[in-house]
Write a protein that holds these residues in place. Structure first.
Motif, PDB file in Angstrom:
ATOM      1  N   ARG A 132       0.717  -1.168   0.118  1.00 54.73           N
ATOM      2  CA  ARG A 132      -0.059  -0.057  -0.141  1.00 54.73           C
ATOM      3  C   ARG A 132       0.802   1.314  -0.119  1.00 54.73           C
ATOM      4  N   GLU A 133       1.848   1.317   0.860  1.00 55.06           N
ATOM      5  CA  GLU A 133       2.595   2.327   0.782  1.00 55.06           C
ATOM      6  C   GLU A 133       3.790   2.517  -0.151  1.00 55.06           C
ATOM      7  N   SER A 134       3.981   1.552  -0.947  1.00 54.84           N
ATOM      8  CA  SER A 134       5.196   1.460  -1.872  1.00 54.84           C
ATOM      9  C   SER A 134       4.693   0.356  -2.879  1.00 54.84           C
ATOM     10  N   PRO A 135       3.603   0.835  -3.838  1.00 55.17           N
ATOM     11  CA  PRO A 135       2.991   0.238  -4.815  1.00 55.17           C
ATOM     12  C   PRO A 135       3.901  -0.569  -5.814  1.00 55.17           C
ATOM     13  N   GLU A 136       5.112   0.031  -5.833  1.00 58.67           N
ATOM     14  CA  GLU A 136       6.182  -0.581  -6.940  1.00 58.67           C
ATOM     15  C   GLU A 136       6.544  -1.713  -6.321  1.00 58.67           C
ATOM     16  N   LYS A 137       6.535  -2.172  -5.100  1.00 60.67           N
ATOM     17  CA  LYS A 137       7.047  -2.997  -4.467  1.00 60.67           C
ATOM     18  C   LYS A 137       6.083  -4.218  -3.866  1.00 60.67           C
ATOM     19  N   ASN A 138       6.553  -5.316  -3.715  1.00 61.76           N
ATOM     20  CA  ASN A 138       5.616  -6.369  -3.082  1.00 61.76           C
ATOM     21  C   ASN A 138       6.361  -7.251  -1.987  1.00 61.76           C
ATOM     22  N   ALA A 139       5.456  -7.306  -0.966  1.00 60.99           N
ATOM     23  CA  ALA A 139       6.069  -7.942   0.174  1.00 60.99           C
ATOM     24  C   ALA A 139       6.993  -9.546  -0.135  1.00 60.99           C
ATOM     25  N   ILE A 140       6.271 -10.151  -0.830  1.00 67.11           N
ATOM     26  CA  ILE A 140       6.914 -11.363  -1.361  1.00 67.11           C
ATOM     27  C   ILE A 140       6.662 -11.558  -2.943  1.00 67.11           C
ATOM     28  N   VAL A 141       7.586 -12.048  -3.581  1.00 65.86           N
ATOM     29  CA  VAL A 141       7.755 -12.046  -4.950  1.00 65.86           C
ATOM     30  C   VAL A 141       8.153 -13.613  -5.089  1.00 65.86           C
ATOM     31  N   PRO A 142       7.188 -14.545  -5.534  1.00 64.16           N
ATOM     32  CA  PRO A 142       7.615 -15.913  -5.763  1.00 64.16           C
ATOM     33  C   PRO A 142       8.707 -16.123  -6.448  1.00 64.16           C
ATOM     34  N   GLY A 143       9.541 -16.686  -6.038  1.00 60.19           N
ATOM     35  CA  GLY A 143      11.119 -17.314  -6.904  1.00 60.19           C
ATOM     36  C   GLY A 143      12.044 -16.071  -6.829  1.00 60.19           C
ATOM     37  N   LYS A 144      11.772 -14.986  -6.110  1.00 58.89           N
ATOM     38  CA  LYS A 144      12.803 -13.763  -6.052  1.00 58.89           C
ATOM     39  C   LYS A 144      12.851 -13.339  -4.602  1.00 58.89           C
ATOM     40  N   PRO A 145      13.720 -14.089  -3.543  1.00 57.40           N
ATOM     41  CA  PRO A 145      13.510 -13.613  -2.366  1.00 57.40           C
ATOM     42  C   PRO A 145      14.112 -11.868  -2.050  1.00 57.40           C
ATOM     43  N   HIS A 146      15.097 -11.658  -3.087  1.00 56.64           N
ATOM     44  CA  HIS A 146      15.810 -10.417  -2.790  1.00 56.64           C
ATOM     45  C   HIS A 146      15.172  -9.453  -3.361  1.00 56.64           C
ATOM     46  N   GLU A 147      14.037  -9.753  -4.133  1.00 60.88           N
ATOM     47  CA  GLU A 147      13.053  -8.562  -4.540  1.00 60.88           C
ATOM     48  C   GLU A 147      11.888  -8.732  -3.863  1.00 60.88           C
ATOM     49  N   SER A 148      11.849  -9.388  -2.529  1.00 59.16           N
ATOM     50  CA  SER A 148      10.696  -9.430  -1.784  1.00 59.16           C
ATOM     51  C   SER A 148      10.959  -8.445  -0.720  1.00 59.16           C
ATOM     52  N   GLU A 149      10.199  -7.388  -0.350  1.00 57.15           N
ATOM     53  CA  GLU A 149      10.410  -6.440   0.614  1.00 57.15           C
ATOM     54  C   GLU A 149      10.503  -7.106   1.856  1.00 57.15           C
ATOM     55  N   ALA A 150       9.545  -7.855   2.251  1.00 54.06           N
ATOM     56  CA  ALA A 150       9.356  -8.647   3.471  1.00 54.06           C
ATOM     57  C   ALA A 150      11.007  -9.344   3.941  1.00 54.06           C
ATOM     58  N   PHE A 151      11.462  -9.863   2.846  1.00 55.08           N
ATOM     59  CA  PHE A 151      12.690 -10.703   3.076  1.00 55.08           C
ATOM     60  C   PHE A 151      14.057  -9.404   3.154  1.00 55.08           C
ATOM     61  N   VAL A 152      13.665  -8.644   2.362  1.00 54.49           N
ATOM     62  CA  VAL A 152      15.013  -7.597   2.219  1.00 54.49           C
ATOM     63  C   VAL A 152      14.854  -6.672   3.817  1.00 54.49           C
ATOM     64  N   ARG A 153      13.729  -6.438   4.260  1.00 49.89           N
ATOM     65  CA  ARG A 153      13.458  -5.913   5.609  1.00 49.89           C
ATOM     66  C   ARG A 153      14.293  -6.701   6.796  1.00 49.89           C
TER      67      ARG A 153
END
Length: 802
Positions: free
Chosen positions: A85-106
């Motif tokens: 909601r606060e960063s529409p260009e990002k997703n908390a979880i992107v299947p197959g891509k942990p380092h593009e998943s904001e939850a994992f990056v955090r």
């Protein structure tokens, strides 16, 4: 070998569990533990990821909308994969891509203001947990429905290496799980050990010595023994003990003044229902809604006393509506814990933080219990002590009722009833009213209002903060409430036993498993939700649940199925290698040693000594307890302000019938982990404390039983060794070996020498309990044998089901 099912006399006083626990703690501390378990080849959401998220993330990113941060919800797949909601260009979880998943990056960031979980939460993920999350995302971040919210399915029997050990379907599942862990089952227990085990599991009493002797014969049948015990009235008493905890049964109202209540006829019904082998669906339906059945009988209405066993206040300064709401909340929470295995109470003040249960759904369920024609405060009423022993709505039970339609109620004679009422009376009681009260029993039961009481969501659960109006309903995550069912408690009971309800059968089967093995297949029996532990053997749990339903919810069928398994009939010998692999015996490569319940320890002592009063049902009794306990913990008001001990045969009733005053529960029971009955309990805590040993060595009933048994044995014409041998056999349920006999005989000789030199000391030792003494037996011999028998009662093996 760490231990044997058969305890040695040496070091076997009941205090030994404390020593044993210290030994185990030291051993475990010095064992080399792996720093991290190997990463699984395929990471499962249910097995590996959800527990991590539930513990660390769901409080802020879970079902509770009121506490959700940043609009992010991680417990549902669609929400977790959606744009933030606060960063529409990002997703908390992107299947197959942990380092593009904001939850994992955090999780990985070094920036404290960005890190998740935030440092202020005092939560942190381990390296292994981080690796599991990364691997799960890389493998596609596949979500799975919570196992307990899906109806159980009966899968095929698993393949095993060898079926020689197997006796029924249960063993296929247990052996398959064992073999995965590199374990093998124990040999079968000896027949005498099995006889004792089965007796305690089905009657809560030790077997008669003659039966133990016959157990060694080739034609002895375990199945025949089980069938015969189902027909013994003590079976219903044994099964009722656990149900009293579930139903929070007590003999007082609770709270400060804590007046007397007469709910014991409901307890008589429970014993009767178990002895009739009432199917579980009928057993629960009558208790939830017997009054709503077509043309309900008095028995069906009496069963609804289950819903009224909660605490009730009689304090003048209390607010009526506040307590009426508390009673309805108690019934709702009890339904959730006892029947559904769900922590509904977490949704009383807000949406559940871990399970998909909204606060609205909580109050929809609450609505089923909110239409009772009751008051929060009900003080003055005519009759006994100006305090009614039952609260409206109530049912009156007369002598005629117990002769004709409620024959299972053990109505005491008029003299006994008057004595009971006198013992629980206050000053100023009218004697004529007292006599009238003695002719009629009053039991709190269920009865709804003629009109519908509106139900509202209560803001933060407060009784005086109603918000949105709601209609009766159930949590959709479990099973949507069908339109064709009536919106009342009877409809709720039908919903509960719908074959598609995912938890009902599982919860009860798990509790029966827990009763027998000491640990459920789910070891959080009151929580099958997200925060509960996963089942150690879900295929077995589901197979048993479906089998239970398919066989008419037959409780005795379920018990017999378990007891005829090779799993149940194993010895309890503990091997070093097994203990290292499975210290809690969750995979059942042996039978678990378990201390008897508080009630069963009392029953064992009384039964083996010959003191036990085997009368079934009736009012609760007040056995020996330390003087002044009630008086020291009371307001000084109420008809239970002083303890009036029972006398005669009523001193020797089973533990089930011990009077439970909520504000001062019976001390012997509490020392051995019994419930205080303040709220529904589906599992008793298990402790080992020095106080337990002190109680067994000093409690009046144990010493009295030792004296009485000594008198009986000394009146027989056999040798001292024969008397000691018989005492051991009666109490422990097996023959003592030579070493044990030598120790006990030396013990007797030592005490005899002491008491021969000091007869007055012997007399003081014998001056315990109210059972009449046999004055024809020499006091020195009697006191010496009494001490030996007391020692046998204090053996760990005596008080252990193994």
């Amino acid at each position: 070998m760490i231990g044997k099912a058969r305890s040695s006399i040496l070091g076997a006083f009941l205090v030994s569990p404390l020593v044993f626990s210290l030994f185990i703690a030291f051993s475990c501390e010095n064992q080399k533990q792996p720093t991290s378990a190997a990463s699984p080849e395929t990471v499962s959401y249910n097995l590996h990821i959800r527990p991590i998220l539930s513990e660390n993330c769901f409080a802020c990113h879970g079902p509770d909308a009121n506490k959700r941060e940043a609009g992010l919800r991680l417990d549902r797949e669609d929400d977790a994969l959606a744009a933030l909601r606060e960063s529409p260009e990002k997703n908390a979880i992107v299947p197959g891509k942990p380092h593009e998943s904001e939850a994992f990056v955090r999780i990985l960031t070094e920036e404290s203001t960005e890190r998740m979980p935030p440092p202020s939460s005092n939560l942190a993920l381990s390296e292994r947990q981080i690796n599991l999350i990364e691997k799960w995302i890389r493998q596609g971040a596949v979500y799975e429905p919570h196992w307990a919210f899906l109806p159980p399915k009966q899968g095929n029997l698993p393949e095993i290496e060898s079926s020689d050990w197997v006796q029924n379907e249960i063993d296929f599942f247990v052996l398959a799980a064992m073999q995965e862990k590199g374990l093998q089952p124990n040999p079968r227990a000896g027949m005498q050990q099995l006889v004792r085990r089965i007796h305690f599991d089905l009657t809560g009493l030790p077997p008669a010595p003659g039966l133990v002797t016959r157990a060694g014969k080739s034609d002895f049948s375990v199945e025949d023994l089980i069938d015969s015990l189902f027909s013994v009235p003590a079976y219903g008493e044994k099964m009722a003990i656990a149900w009293m905890d579930v139903a929070r049964y007590a003999d007082s109202h609770g709270y400060q003044d804590d007046y007397y209540r007469t709910q014991w006829p409901w307890r008589d019904w429970v014993i009767h229902a178990f002895n009739q082998n009432m199917p579980y669906d009928q057993f629960v339906t009558w208790q939830l809604a017997g009054d709503l059945l077509p043309n309900p009988t008095k028995e069906q209405i009496l069963a609804t006393g289950f819903n009224r066993n909660h605490k009730i206040t009689e304090e003048s300064g209390a607010i009526d509506e506040e307590y009426r709401v508390m009673y309805a909340i108690d019934r709702t929470n009890t339904f959730g814990k006892a029947m559904l295995g769900i922590t509904l109470e977490c949704a009383q003040c807000h949406d559940h933080k871990y399970d998909p249960i909204a606060q609205k759904e909580y109050f929809q369920l609450y609505a089923f219990f909110n239409n009772v024609a009751e008051k929060g405060i009900e003080e003055a009423s005519p009759g006994f002590s100006k305090k009614s022993p039952a609260k409206l709505p109530l049912m009156e039970i007369t002598d005629e009722d117990t002769r004709e339609i409620l024959q299972f109620i053990n109505m005491p004679d008029s003299n006994r009833r008057v004595q009971t009422l006198l013992a629980n009376m206050s000053k100023g009681t009218n004697y004529n009213s007292l006599l009238a009260e003695a002719d009629v029993l009053k039991v709190s039961v269920m009865a709804d209002l003629d009109s519908l009481r509106p139900t509202f969501i209560l803001d933060r659960g407060a009784y005086d903060a109603p918000t949105e109006a709601v209609s009766p309903g159930t949590p959709a995550a479990l099973l949507k409430y069908p339109d064709h069912l009536p919106q009342n408690r009877l409809g709720l009971a039908r919903w509960l036993f719908d074959p598609e309800n995912p938890t009902t059968a599982r919860v009860f089967v798990n509790r029966i498993w827990q009763e027998i093995f000491g640990l459920g297949l789910v070891d959080t029996p009151g929580d099958f939700g997200m925060q509960g532990n996963l089942p150690v053997n879900q295929p077995l749990l589901d197979w048993l649940a479906v089998d239970f339903m398919d066989n008419g919810w037959d409780i005795q069928y379920l018990l017999k199925k378990i007891m005829l398994s090779a799993t149940y009939q194993q010895s309890s010998t503990v091997m070093q290698d097994k203990f290292k692999t499975d210290p809690d015996n969750r995979y059942l490569s042996r039978f678990s040693r378990q201390r008897l319940k508080a009630e069963e320890i009392r029953d064992l002592v009384l039964a083996s000594s010959g003191l036990l009063n085997r009368e079934i049902g009736g009012p609760s009794v007040k056995p020996y307890q330390p003087e002044g306990m009630w008086e020291a913990a009371t307001s000084g008001r109420g008809n239970l302000s002083a303890y009036q001990q029972d006398t005669g045969k009523y001193l020797y009733r089973r533990g089930l019938y011990t009077f439970i005053k909520r504000t001062v529960p019976p001390p012997q029971m509490m020392l051995f982990d019994a419930s205080n009955r303040d709220a529904c309990e589906v599992e008793r805590v298990k402790t080992d404390t020095p106080l337990q040993a002190l109680a067994m060595m000093n409690d009046t009933y144990v010493l009295e039983a030792s004296r009485v048994l000594a008198e009986k044995l000394l009146s027989q014409r056999n040798t001292v060794a024969g008397k000691i041998h018989e005492a051991f056999f009666k109490i422990v349920g097996r023959q003592p070996d030579e070493k044990e006999m030598a120790i006990l005989s030396d013990n007797y000789a030592g005490f005899l020498q002491i008491y021969q030199a000091d007869v007055k000391r012997a007399a003081r030792v014998l001056a315990v309990g109210e059972f009449p003494a046999d004055e024809s037996i020499p006091v020195d011999e009697k006191a010496a044998l009494m001490q030996v028998i007391s020692l046998i009662y204090n053996l760990e093996e005596t008080n252990t089901k193994s």
